[in-house]
Scaffold this active site. Structure first.
Site, short mmCIF file in Angstrom:
data_model
loop_
_atom_site.label_atom_id
_atom_site.label_comp_id
_atom_site.label_asym_id
_atom_site.label_seq_id
_atom_site.Cartn_x
_atom_site.Cartn_y
_atom_site.Cartn_z
N ARG A 1 -0.44 12.12 -9.06
CA ARG A 1 0.14 10.78 -8.88
C ARG A 1 1.56 10.66 -9.42
NH1 ARG A 1 -3.94 7.31 -7.13
NH2 ARG A 1 -6.01 7.68 -7.96
N PHE B 1 -3.27 15.35 4.82
CA PHE B 1 -3.54 14.80 3.49
C PHE B 1 -2.28 14.92 2.63
CE2 PHE B 1 -5.14 15.30 -0.90
CZ PHE B 1 -5.61 13.99 -1.04
N GLU C 1 0.84 -1.20 0.00
CA GLU C 1 0.00 0.00 0.00
C GLU C 1 0.87 1.24 0.00
OE1 GLU C 1 -2.78 1.16 -0.42
OE2 GLU C 1 -4.41 0.13 0.56
N ASP C 2 0.37 2.31 -0.60
CA ASP C 2 1.05 3.60 -0.47
C ASP C 2 0.80 4.17 0.92
OD1 ASP C 2 -1.55 3.48 -1.78
OD2 ASP C 2 -1.58 5.66 -1.62
N ASP D 1 -4.37 4.53 6.25
CA ASP D 1 -4.91 5.71 6.93
C ASP D 1 -5.82 5.22 8.06
OD1 ASP D 1 -6.55 8.07 7.32
OD2 ASP D 1 -5.93 8.78 5.38
C1 PRP Z 1 -6.08 5.26 -0.68
C2 PRP Z 1 -4.79 4.50 -0.43
C3 PRP Z 1 -5.23 3.31 0.38
C4 PRP Z 1 -6.40 3.85 1.17
C5 PRP Z 1 -5.98 4.17 2.58
O1 PRP Z 1 -6.73 4.71 -1.77
O2 PRP Z 1 -4.17 4.14 -1.64
O3 PRP Z 1 -5.63 2.24 -0.44
O4 PRP Z 1 -6.83 5.04 0.51
O5 PRP Z 1 -7.05 4.69 3.34
P1 PRP Z 1 -7.75 3.84 4.51
O6 PRP Z 1 -6.69 3.15 5.29
O7 PRP Z 1 -8.45 4.91 5.31
O8 PRP Z 1 -8.73 2.90 3.89
P2 PRP Z 1 -7.91 5.48 -2.55
O9 PRP Z 1 -9.23 5.05 -2.03
O10 PRP Z 1 -7.63 6.95 -2.54
O11 PRP Z 1 -7.79 4.90 -4.02
P3 PRP Z 1 -6.55 5.12 -5.03
O12 PRP Z 1 -5.39 4.35 -4.46
O13 PRP Z 1 -7.05 4.53 -6.30
O14 PRP Z 1 -6.27 6.59 -5.12
#
Ligand code: PRP
Length: 180
Positions: A169, A156, A103-104, A107
């Protein structure tokens, strides 16, 4: 560029390319050691982790396979509880595999908390989590994160795969939203 603006939001640099590179190196080294005699399958959670995954697998010194799942939970600058898994690898690709989910950012943890039970149904040998960023202040769960780049504040961030409304991105550095 130390400051950027995306759709009227102001961001300042949090991690530059050198620092990111060092951290990805550290994580790759640890994973390479831990999985030296195991068959490793990386599952990258799209879209945000595409750049981190690419850099991480380049630095691994052991063989690995890579799969992608697309999971979405964010709207604008907010993580939400509406989690969607849009693609899943074939069942036989996961059976008896040593998996690291990449994961990036973790959160609230809602995304992976939704995905982990789905993945467990496929009977992998092991599942660990690797995330570049983590926000402990808002994290809601108690599952373990084995490989972590940095803990960050409740702020953020964009860049290095992460977006604001799909913008940012491709930035090679990570930026945080400035206080208004
Ligand atoms: C982001 C990120 C994680 C997630 C983290 O994805 O890449 O997958 O949110 O948040 P959390 O721990 O509160 O669930 P996003 O929904 O923005 O999709 P993306 O990666 O396609 O931008």
């Amino acid at each position: 560029m130390n400051k950027i603006e995306i759709e009227n939001l102001n961001f300042e640099k949090l991690f530059d390319e050198k620092v990111i590179d060092r951290t990805v190196n550290r994580l790759a080294k640890k994973i390479s050691k831990d999985y030296e005699h195991k068959e490793l399958l990386i599952i990258s959670v799209l879209k945000g982790s595409f750049m981190f995954t690419s850099d991480l697998v380049k630095k691994l010194t052991i063989p690995c396979e890579v799969e992608f799942v697309k999971i979405t939970s964010y709207t604008g600058t907010q993580s939400t509880e509406n989690v969607f898994v849009q693609t899943l690898p074939d069942r036989e690709r996961l059976l008896n595999r040593n998996i690291i989910i990449v994961e990036d950012i973790v959160d609230t943890g809602n995304t992976l908390n939704y995905f982990l039970p789905i993945l467990k149904q496929y009977n992998p040998t092991s599942i660990q989590i690797c995330t570049l960023l983590h926000k402990p202040e808002v994290f809601r769960y108690d599952w373990h994160i084995a490989y972590k780049g940095w803990d960050i504040e409740k702020e953020f961030v964009v860049g290095y795969g992460m977006d604001y409304n799909e913008i940012g991105r491709g930035l090679p550095c990570i930026y945080r939203q400035k206080e208004k």
